[in-house]
Scaffold this motif. Structure first.
Motif, PDB file in Angstrom:
ATOM      1  N   ALA A   1      37.047  10.291  -1.328  1.00  0.00           N
ATOM      2  CA  ALA A   1      37.277  10.850  -2.664  1.00  0.00           C
ATOM      3  C   ALA A   1      38.291  10.030  -3.456  1.00  0.00           C
TER       4      ALA A   1
ATOM      5  N   PRO B   1      32.814  20.001 -18.290  1.00  0.00           N
ATOM      6  CA  PRO B   1      31.385  19.754 -18.032  1.00  0.00           C
ATOM      7  C   PRO B   1      30.548  19.620 -19.297  1.00  0.00           C
TER       8      PRO B   1
ATOM      9  N   VAL C   1      27.603  12.811  -6.101  1.00  0.00           N
ATOM     10  CA  VAL C   1      28.399  14.030  -6.275  1.00  0.00           C
ATOM     11  C   VAL C   1      29.751  13.683  -6.891  1.00  0.00           C
ATOM     12  N   ALA C   2      30.366  12.611  -6.389  1.00  0.00           N
ATOM     13  CA  ALA C   2      31.700  12.232  -6.864  1.00  0.00           C
ATOM     14  C   ALA C   2      31.692  11.852  -8.340  1.00  0.00           C
TER      15      ALA C   2
ATOM     16  N   VAL D   1      31.310  14.910 -10.598  1.00  0.00           N
ATOM     17  CA  VAL D   1      32.587  15.604 -10.758  1.00  0.00           C
ATOM     18  C   VAL D   1      33.491  14.827 -11.725  1.00  0.00           C
TER      19      VAL D   1
ATOM     20  N   GLN E   1      32.637  12.850 -14.138  1.00  0.00           N
ATOM     21  CA  GLN E   1      32.173  13.027 -15.513  1.00  0.00           C
ATOM     22  C   GLN E   1      32.709  14.330 -16.107  1.00  0.00           C
ATOM     23  N   CYS E   2      32.779  15.354 -15.292  1.00  0.00           N
ATOM     24  CA  CYS E   2      33.276  16.649 -15.766  1.00  0.00           C
ATOM     25  C   CYS E   2      34.790  16.641 -16.015  1.00  0.00           C
ATOM     26  N   LEU E   3      35.490  15.674 -15.424  1.00  0.00           N
ATOM     27  CA  LEU E   3      36.941  15.583 -15.585  1.00  0.00           C
ATOM     28  C   LEU E   3      37.362  14.525 -16.594  1.00  0.00           C
TER      29      LEU E   3
END
Length: 282
Positions: free
Chosen positions: A54, A135, A184-185, A188, A190-192
């Motif tokens: 991560a 998001p 997945v990483a 996430v 992109q949402c942050l």
């Protein structure tokens, strides 16, 4: 009656054109900056301690944002066609349209923190609000660029998403854990993006008159100099790697510049600054 404080612009008398040229070695460093972190994250994602991937994955996204940012501003000393090719390539790896980001980012510079700034408007939110909004942020950027960017930008955005789709299909077809975890990483991340790429450097500056926040010290280096954001807004053609030199010239040569600076994280800022008072007031 108190009038709105005008947003600061680039001060006169500060030499900066000598900071623009990029040597071949500097170009190579910029173009390969995300690669070690990407390979490290994939190696860890494929290992028994996959959760440790991560951190390097986050650092890959940060370095990719820096490279993407330099391509947006054509600060790599390459042709515009090469800049756009970099945006397309990074889009596939980052899981989103960087051309949509590019269009909105240029509007951000033209209309900083104003009603037409769709990128920067989240800088007025609270931390919790921007995390909840995160998001939806990439969706809003894509919609704005698609509806207002014209045919050229629509074609570029479409090419970005074709690249993203191709990479996702490839990852699913191959079925390797490191690629699936990478997907997945970056989803996430992109949402942050609204929090780490916009809010953290603009929060609290809307009515200050300051172009943005700016950090000095260890955190600035850990963020790959992306927190020299005030200097970037004042002189966007200066490559990120040269922003510390520019900041030193501004601190030393412009009266009140250092005193009015607002750091991103105060307790990690290595230099004494003022309280971040407005550059002008009523």
């Amino acid at each position: 009656m108190c009038q709105a404080i005008p947003r600061e612009t680039a001060p006169n008398g500060v030499p900066w054109q000598d900071l623009l040229p990029m040597t071949r070695h500097q170009k190579f460093i910029e173009l390969t900056l995300p690669l070690p972190w990407l390979l490290a994250s994939w190696a860890l994602f494929a290992s028994p301690v996959w959760w440790l991937g991560a951190l390097p994955s986050f650092m890959f996204f940060l370095c990719a944002l820096r490279l993407n940012h330099e391509a947006i501003h054509s600060n790599l000393g390459m042709s515009r066609r090469a800049d756009i090719a970099i945006l397309h390539f990074l889009s596939a790896l980052m899981g989103g349209s960087n051309c949509a980001v590019a269009w909105n980012h240029m509007q951000h510079h033209r209309h900083a923190m104003g009603p037409k700034d769709r990128e920067g408007h989240c800088g007025e939110m609270t931390a919790l609000e921007v995390l909840r909004y995160g998001p939806r942020f990439p969706v809003d950027l894509n919609r704005a660029a698609w509806s207002m960017g014209g045919r050229k930008w629509r074609l570029r955005i479409l090419q970005d998403w074709l690249g993203v789709a191709a990479f996702i299909i490839f990852a699913l077809w191959l079925g390797q854990r490191f690629l699936l975890l990478h997907l997945v990483a970056v989803a996430v991340a992109q949402c942050l993006t609204a929090f780490f790429a916009v809010w953290i450097t603009h929060q609290g500056t809307t009515n200050s008159g300051l172009a943005a926040r700016s950090q000095r010290g260890v955190l600035a280096k850990a963020a790959y100099l992306m927190f020299y954001h005030r200097e970037h807004h004042l002189f966007p053609k200066v490559p990120v790697a040269r922003l510390p030199e520019l900041a030193d010239r501004l601190d030393r040569g412009i009266a009140g510049y250092a005193e009015s600076r607002r750091p991103v994280v105060s307790f990690l800022d290595s230099e004494k600054v003022g309280r971040g008072s407005p550059i002008s007031s009523c």
